[in-house]
Design a protein around this motif. Structure first.
Motif, short mmCIF file in Angstrom:
data_model
loop_
_atom_site.label_atom_id
_atom_site.label_comp_id
_atom_site.label_asym_id
_atom_site.label_seq_id
_atom_site.Cartn_x
_atom_site.Cartn_y
_atom_site.Cartn_z
N TRP A 101 24.21 47.21 36.89
CA TRP A 101 25.08 46.39 36.03
C TRP A 101 24.26 45.37 35.24
CZ3 TRP A 101 28.54 45.45 40.85
CH2 TRP A 101 29.25 46.62 41.13
N MET A 102 23.19 44.84 35.85
CA MET A 102 22.33 43.89 35.13
C MET A 102 21.60 44.59 33.98
SD MET A 102 22.58 40.75 35.87
CE MET A 102 21.06 40.01 35.30
N SER B 205 21.62 45.39 28.02
CA SER B 205 21.90 46.27 26.88
C SER B 205 23.07 45.76 26.05
CB SER B 205 22.18 47.69 27.36
OG SER B 205 21.04 48.24 27.97
N TYR B 206 24.10 45.28 26.74
CA TYR B 206 25.28 44.73 26.05
C TYR B 206 24.89 43.54 25.18
CZ TYR B 206 29.86 42.53 25.42
OH TYR B 206 30.99 41.95 24.89
N ALA C 63 16.98 37.91 43.58
CA ALA C 63 16.16 38.44 44.69
C ALA C 63 16.94 39.38 45.61
CB ALA C 63 15.59 37.28 45.50
N THR C 64 18.26 39.34 45.55
CA THR C 64 19.06 40.08 46.54
C THR C 64 20.03 41.08 45.92
OG1 THR C 64 20.80 38.39 46.59
CG2 THR C 64 18.95 38.13 48.15
N MET C 65 19.81 41.44 44.64
CA MET C 65 20.74 42.37 44.00
C MET C 65 20.81 43.70 44.74
SD MET C 65 20.25 42.06 39.88
CE MET C 65 18.48 41.90 39.84
N THR C 66 22.01 44.22 44.82
CA THR C 66 22.22 45.56 45.35
C THR C 66 21.83 46.58 44.27
OG1 THR C 66 24.47 45.75 44.54
CG2 THR C 66 24.17 44.72 46.73
N ALA C 67 21.80 47.84 44.63
CA ALA C 67 21.51 48.89 43.64
C ALA C 67 22.56 48.87 42.52
CB ALA C 67 21.46 50.25 44.32
N THR D 147 32.89 37.86 26.22
CA THR D 147 32.08 37.85 27.45
C THR D 147 32.75 38.62 28.59
OG1 THR D 147 32.94 35.68 28.11
CG2 THR D 147 30.87 35.71 26.85
N SER D 148 34.06 38.77 28.53
CA SER D 148 34.74 39.55 29.58
C SER D 148 34.38 41.03 29.51
CB SER D 148 36.25 39.37 29.49
OG SER D 148 36.78 40.06 28.36
N LEU D 149 33.86 41.47 28.38
CA LEU D 149 33.46 42.88 28.22
C LEU D 149 32.05 43.15 28.74
CD1 LEU D 149 34.88 43.54 24.65
CD2 LEU D 149 35.90 44.14 26.87
N ASP D 150 31.33 42.11 29.13
CA ASP D 150 29.99 42.28 29.68
C ASP D 150 30.09 43.10 30.97
OD1 ASP D 150 27.55 41.84 31.11
OD2 ASP D 150 27.23 40.01 29.98
N PRO D 151 29.31 44.17 31.09
CA PRO D 151 29.41 45.04 32.27
C PRO D 151 29.26 44.32 33.62
CG PRO D 151 28.12 46.13 30.59
CD PRO D 151 28.36 44.72 30.10
N ILE D 152 28.40 43.32 33.69
CA ILE D 152 28.24 42.63 34.98
C ILE D 152 29.50 41.85 35.34
CG2 ILE D 152 27.13 40.52 34.08
CD1 ILE D 152 25.75 42.28 37.10
N VAL D 153 30.18 41.31 34.35
CA VAL D 153 31.44 40.59 34.58
C VAL D 153 32.55 41.59 34.89
CG1 VAL D 153 33.18 39.10 33.50
CG2 VAL D 153 30.74 38.64 33.15
N LYS D 154 32.62 42.67 34.12
CA LYS D 154 33.65 43.69 34.34
C LYS D 154 33.59 44.25 35.76
CE LYS D 154 34.42 46.81 31.18
NZ LYS D 154 34.27 47.76 30.06
N ASN D 155 32.39 44.26 36.35
CA ASN D 155 32.23 44.78 37.71
C ASN D 155 32.32 43.70 38.77
OD1 ASN D 155 31.67 47.79 37.64
ND2 ASN D 155 30.37 47.05 35.99
N GLY D 156 32.70 42.49 38.38
CA GLY D 156 32.98 41.44 39.35
C GLY D 156 31.77 40.72 39.92
N SER D 157 30.62 40.82 39.26
CA SER D 157 29.42 40.16 39.78
C SER D 157 29.04 38.97 38.91
CB SER D 157 28.25 41.14 39.85
OG SER D 157 28.42 42.04 40.91
#
Length: 98
Positions: free
Chosen positions: A26-27, A32-33, A17-21, A73-83
């Motif tokens: 990244w989600m 896609s990943y 509900a509170t994701m930033t742009a 799983t460390s290659l997942d873009p959402i994880v790579k971006n620290g979220s």
């Protein structure tokens, strides 16, 4: 083969509900990943779990013996971006329909 249930833990309970742009972007990349891994046969299934205490994601992996689930799983873009991060649970076997 090795099998895992992986749980994606977002950075906060109200994340959906509170994701930033940036987090929304990244989600999208996260989805896609996982879809790419699904097409490759690495992911068997994936999707969001709506939990009143805080939603999270679940994915089932089937990987080769020489592969490392944390590396994948460390290659997942959402994880790579620290979220968020993943928890990994080994499974004895995985039987799927189809």
């Amino acid at each position: 083969m090795k099998y895992y249930l992986c749980k994606f833990i977002p950075p906060r309970a109200d994340f959906l509900a509170t994701m930033t742009a940036d987090e929304r972007l990244w989600m999208t990349q996260h989805g896609s990943y996982l879809n790419e891994l699904l097409e490759q046969g690495v992911v068997v299934a994936h999707g969001p779990v709506i939990d009143p205490d805080g939603s999270y994601g679940v994915s089932l992996y089937q990987i080769e013996e020489d592969q490392n689930i944390a590396a994948i799983t460390s290659l997942d873009p959402i994880v790579k971006n620290g979220s968020g991060h993943y928890e990994h649970y080994a499974m004895l076997h995985l039987k799927a329909r189809g």
